[in-house]
Design a protein around this motif. Structure first.
Motif, PDB file in Angstrom:
ATOM      1  N   VAL A  48       0.834  -1.203   0.000  1.00  0.00           N
ATOM      2  CA  VAL A  48       0.000   0.000   0.000  1.00  0.00           C
ATOM      3  C   VAL A  48       0.869   1.252   0.000  1.00  0.00           C
ATOM      4  N   GLN A  49       1.899   1.251   0.826  1.00  0.00           N
ATOM      5  CA  GLN A  49       2.788   2.410   0.884  1.00  0.00           C
ATOM      6  C   GLN A  49       3.495   2.610  -0.457  1.00  0.00           C
ATOM      7  N   ARG A  50       3.900   1.529  -1.071  1.00  0.00           N
ATOM      8  CA  ARG A  50       4.617   1.607  -2.353  1.00  0.00           C
ATOM      9  C   ARG A  50       3.697   2.094  -3.477  1.00  0.00           C
ATOM     10  N   ASN A  51       2.455   1.620  -3.479  1.00  0.00           N
ATOM     11  CA  ASN A  51       1.545   1.942  -4.582  1.00  0.00           C
ATOM     12  C   ASN A  51       0.829   3.279  -4.402  1.00  0.00           C
ATOM     13  N   ILE A  52       0.399   3.569  -3.187  1.00  0.00           N
ATOM     14  CA  ILE A  52      -0.394   4.777  -2.946  1.00  0.00           C
ATOM     15  C   ILE A  52       0.472   5.930  -2.459  1.00  0.00           C
ATOM     16  N   LYS A  53       1.591   5.583  -1.818  1.00  0.00           N
ATOM     17  CA  LYS A  53       2.555   6.570  -1.312  1.00  0.00           C
ATOM     18  C   LYS A  53       1.942   7.481  -0.244  1.00  0.00           C
ATOM     19  N   ALA A  54       0.972   6.963   0.454  1.00  0.00           N
ATOM     20  CA  ALA A  54       0.413   7.671   1.607  1.00  0.00           C
ATOM     21  C   ALA A  54       1.302   7.407   2.813  1.00  0.00           C
ATOM     22  N   PRO A  55       1.125   8.148   3.902  1.00  0.00           N
ATOM     23  CA  PRO A  55       1.902   7.860   5.110  1.00  0.00           C
ATOM     24  C   PRO A  55       1.729   6.413   5.550  1.00  0.00           C
ATOM     25  N   ARG A  56       2.820   5.775   5.922  1.00  0.00           N
ATOM     26  CA  ARG A  56       2.781   4.373   6.319  1.00  0.00           C
ATOM     27  C   ARG A  56       1.841   4.155   7.506  1.00  0.00           C
ATOM     28  N   GLU A  57       1.763   5.146   8.378  1.00  0.00           N
ATOM     29  CA  GLU A  57       0.912   5.026   9.561  1.00  0.00           C
ATOM     30  C   GLU A  57      -0.539   4.736   9.184  1.00  0.00           C
ATOM     31  N   LYS A 101      -6.112   8.873   2.772  1.00  0.00           N
ATOM     32  CA  LYS A 101      -6.827   8.075   3.781  1.00  0.00           C
ATOM     33  C   LYS A 101      -7.759   7.064   3.124  1.00  0.00           C
ATOM     34  N   THR A 102      -8.626   7.539   2.235  1.00  0.00           N
ATOM     35  CA  THR A 102      -9.617   6.646   1.616  1.00  0.00           C
ATOM     36  C   THR A 102      -8.974   5.582   0.731  1.00  0.00           C
ATOM     37  N   PRO A 103      -8.035   5.936  -0.181  1.00  0.00           N
ATOM     38  CA  PRO A 103      -7.415   4.887  -0.998  1.00  0.00           C
ATOM     39  C   PRO A 103      -6.696   3.819  -0.169  1.00  0.00           C
ATOM     40  N   THR A 104      -6.041   4.254   0.912  1.00  0.00           N
ATOM     41  CA  THR A 104      -5.330   3.297   1.761  1.00  0.00           C
ATOM     42  C   THR A 104      -6.296   2.325   2.415  1.00  0.00           C
ATOM     43  N   PHE A 105      -7.349   2.851   3.014  1.00  0.00           N
ATOM     44  CA  PHE A 105      -8.328   1.991   3.673  1.00  0.00           C
ATOM     45  C   PHE A 105      -9.028   1.082   2.673  1.00  0.00           C
ATOM     46  N   GLY A 203     -17.937  -3.695  13.080  1.00  0.00           N
ATOM     47  CA  GLY A 203     -16.966  -2.620  12.962  1.00  0.00           C
ATOM     48  C   GLY A 203     -17.663  -1.318  12.633  1.00  0.00           C
ATOM     49  N   TRP A 204     -17.213  -0.254  13.263  1.00  0.00           N
ATOM     50  CA  TRP A 204     -17.698   1.100  12.942  1.00  0.00           C
ATOM     51  C   TRP A 204     -16.504   1.820  12.352  1.00  0.00           C
ATOM     52  N   MET A 205     -16.489   1.954  11.021  1.00  0.00           N
ATOM     53  CA  MET A 205     -15.284   2.392  10.330  1.00  0.00           C
ATOM     54  C   MET A 205     -15.606   3.440   9.279  1.00  0.00           C
ATOM     55  N   SER A 206     -14.747   4.444   9.197  1.00  0.00           N
ATOM     56  CA  SER A 206     -14.912   5.471   8.176  1.00  0.00           C
ATOM     57  C   SER A 206     -13.571   6.102   7.868  1.00  0.00           C
ATOM     58  N   SER A 207     -13.285   6.264   6.573  1.00  0.00           N
ATOM     59  CA  SER A 207     -12.051   6.934   6.175  1.00  0.00           C
ATOM     60  C   SER A 207     -12.229   8.443   6.090  1.00  0.00           C
ATOM     61  N   ARG A 249     -19.006  -7.177  20.447  1.00  0.00           N
ATOM     62  CA  ARG A 249     -17.619  -6.835  20.157  1.00  0.00           C
ATOM     63  C   ARG A 249     -17.633  -5.761  19.081  1.00  0.00           C
ATOM     64  N   LEU A 250     -16.852  -4.694  19.284  1.00  0.00           N
ATOM     65  CA  LEU A 250     -16.870  -3.574  18.347  1.00  0.00           C
ATOM     66  C   LEU A 250     -15.462  -3.069  18.079  1.00  0.00           C
ATOM     67  N   THR A 251     -15.083  -3.036  16.796  1.00  0.00           N
ATOM     68  CA  THR A 251     -13.854  -2.379  16.369  1.00  0.00           C
ATOM     69  C   THR A 251     -14.217  -0.997  15.855  1.00  0.00           C
ATOM     70  N   LEU A 252     -13.553   0.012  16.383  1.00  0.00           N
ATOM     71  CA  LEU A 252     -13.799   1.394  15.985  1.00  0.00           C
ATOM     72  C   LEU A 252     -12.584   1.906  15.219  1.00  0.00           C
ATOM     73  N   PHE A 253     -12.823   2.445  14.027  1.00  0.00           N
ATOM     74  CA  PHE A 253     -11.721   3.001  13.231  1.00  0.00           C
ATOM     75  C   PHE A 253     -12.220   4.233  12.510  1.00  0.00           C
ATOM     76  N   LEU A 254     -11.732   5.398  12.920  1.00  0.00           N
ATOM     77  CA  LEU A 254     -12.154   6.661  12.333  1.00  0.00           C
ATOM     78  C   LEU A 254     -10.938   7.432  11.854  1.00  0.00           C
ATOM     79  N   MET A 255     -10.940   7.777  10.557  1.00  0.00           N
ATOM     80  CA  MET A 255      -9.933   8.666   9.996  1.00  0.00           C
ATOM     81  C   MET A 255     -10.552  10.045   9.833  1.00  0.00           C
ATOM     82  N   MET A 256      -9.773  11.089  10.139  1.00  0.00           N
ATOM     83  CA  MET A 256     -10.343  12.437  10.077  1.00  0.00           C
ATOM     84  C   MET A 256      -9.252  13.456   9.790  1.00  0.00           C
ATOM     85  N   GLN A 257      -9.679  14.617   9.309  1.00  0.00           N
ATOM     86  CA  GLN A 257      -8.745  15.708   9.085  1.00  0.00           C
ATOM     87  C   GLN A 257      -8.456  16.412  10.411  1.00  0.00           C
ATOM     88  N   PRO A 258      -7.289  17.051  10.535  1.00  0.00           N
ATOM     89  CA  PRO A 258      -6.932  17.716  11.792  1.00  0.00           C
ATOM     90  C   PRO A 258      -7.981  18.705  12.272  1.00  0.00           C
TER      91      PRO A 258
END
Length: 485
Positions: A48-57, A101-105, A203-207, A249-258
């Protein structure tokens, strides 16, 4: 040159005019994610890092969210102290617009979303059959009840028809299981409603979580905390029947702008921190890679992400199949003897640092959950990588290292020193953007970024900028003035 003559004026080209110094934020120093000895996970993140070049994190957090989702329904982990913990993670990634964020997810979750679509389509077909069967059942029940009324009116014995009605009611067709396990823009109530009578692992997830955080969806931190801890949740209602999801059981994953996170933190931060929600989350705030994403035109392959997705679907399918059969018990994973010793030692080290003089004196809430998050990470890697037996010392040590990295990210987001330094950098950049060397403090208080306009906070920031040699404060009569150095 003769005495009394002035030196010839030198040409001006090549000379750069002096400008105010820029603020340097020591908390923005690079802190790369440690290398981890997990093949399926690492190869997918690398790809993903190689193809999308987004932050590895972003790739690491996206992968961990999917791994948590597909593992939490099948397994729990038992700590060396005897308590059993879910494998659920709560992750919040803060990254700017255009960072990927979205392409990586999407790259790491594509197979899981595709499997969701398949089983929901199957469920739709099952529901059509259920409706037809239930219609027939209901008409037979109506006929039996009509016969019962006639017997009652005639004063005849109703024992046989009553027994027939009881037997028929026990044969009522049940609706197919609700197979929704991925949720995006929903409220907490709707989320738990979908888990009631359906899959209790979700899962409650959003990029792009701005809609979730800005709206009314993200509330009831106590219920999210309860599910994270494995205690289940009870939803009380006035207008309709209350219900309970005891094994949720719930996995929470939220990506957001600063800016979205800062707004959320300003409005709900105190409540989120006070209830213990923030302490349960793993945070990351990576540097942007924009400006360095140079492409050489090589065709991109996605084999590692496909392998990652295949493994995720295998685990999900096992969970869904067990739920369809009514099997809900999860297997309990344990640490090996050496891994247990390592974890206990780290837990004790963290505990000692919670004192006022310790490294976690400013964040005892975060520290109190850190060792458990490390334990969960180790169990998730163990399950997802297909390891046999107990969790190894190698897996535990790698998860501890990753847990400490997340802890440093928490510091980067929340520590008082970091917050002051970020605020000072933001105000200094804003002052520089005005294009003036001097600017009135009154003007700054009225027009600077809204969240910095508190007078006491501004004085702290001025003091910080003065100590860093970036500004001077002078009085012109009764008027305070900021001068850029």
């Amino acid at each position: 040159m003769m005495r009394g003559e002035k030196p010839a004026r030198q040409p001006s080209w090549g000379r750069v005019p002096l400008e105010p110094k820029e603020a340097s934020n020591k908390h923005n120093v690079l802190d790369p994610i440690p290398g981890l000895p997990f093949e399926v996970f690492t190869e997918a993140v690398d790809e993903v890092q190689r193809n999308i070049k987004a932050p590895r994190e972003l790739g690491v957090c996206s992968a961990l969210a999917i791994m948590s989702l597909v593992s939490q329904g099948l397994y729990d982990v038992k700590s060396p102290l005897g308590n059993v913990c879910p494998l659920s993670l709560a992750i919040m990634a803060i990254s700017g617009s255009g960072d990927g964020k979205t392409p990586t997810f999407r790259a790491l979750s594509a197979s899981v979303f595709k499997y969701q679509e398949v089983i929901l389509a199957e469920r739709d077909l099952e529901y059509v059959k259920y409706k037809a069967a239930h219609g027939v059942w209901f008409e037979i029940l109506k006929a039996h009840k009509s016969t019962l009324r006639k017997f009652v009116q005639r004063g005849e014995d109703t024992g046989k028809i009553s027994s027939l009605i009881y037997e028929h009611q026990e044969k009522e067709p049940r609706p197919p299981l609700n197979l929704l396990f991925l949720n995006d823009d929903v409220t907490v109530q709707a989320l738990f409603q979908s888990m009631n009578g359906g899959l209790s692992s979700a899962g409650w997830m959003s990029s792009e979580a701005s809609g979730i955080l800005k709206g009314g969806a993200f509330q009831h931190f106590d219920k999210i905390n309860s599910v994270w801890s494995g205690d289940g949740v009870r939803v009380g209602r006035v207008s309709s029947e209350s219900y309970q999801v005891p094994d949720a059981r719930l996995t929470l994953f939220l990506m957001m702008q600063p800016s979205v996170f800062e707004s959320f933190n300003e409005v709900k931060g105190d409540v989120a921190r006070g209830t213990g929600f923030i302490s349960r989350c793993l945070f990351c705030r990576p540097r942007s890679t924009q400006g360095s994403r140079i492409d050489d035109g090589t065709e991109r392959g996605w084999q590692a992400c496909e392998r990652f997705g295949d493994r995720a679907v295998v685990l999900l399918k096992e969970y869904v199949d067990r739920c369809r059969l009514g099997e809900s018990a999860r297997k309990v994973i344990r640490l090996s003897e050496r891994a247990s010793m390592v974890w206990i030692d780290i837990r004790n080290q963290i505990e000692r640092e919670i004192s006022e003089e310790g490294a976690y004196g400013w964040a005892p809430d975060h520290a109190s959950k850190l060792a458990e998050n490390m334990l969960r990470l180790a169990a998730i890697f163990h399950v997802f990588e297909g390891r046999e037996g107990d969790i190894s010392e190698t897996t535990m040590r790698a998860s501890i290292e990753l847990g400490y990295w997340f802890s440093r990210q928490f510091n980067k987001v929340f520590s008082p020193d970091t917050v002051l330094e970020n605020d000072a950098s933001e105000l200094h950049a804003w002052i520089r953007s005005k294009g003036e060397w001097r600017i009135d403090k009154t003007y700054i208080r009225r027009h600077c970024p809204n969240r910095l306009r508190d007078s006491d906070r501004l004085e702290e920031i001025y003091e910080k900028l003065v100590c860093d040699g970036l500004i001077r404060l002078v009085l012109e009569g009764k008027k305070g003035v900021v001068i850029l150095n």
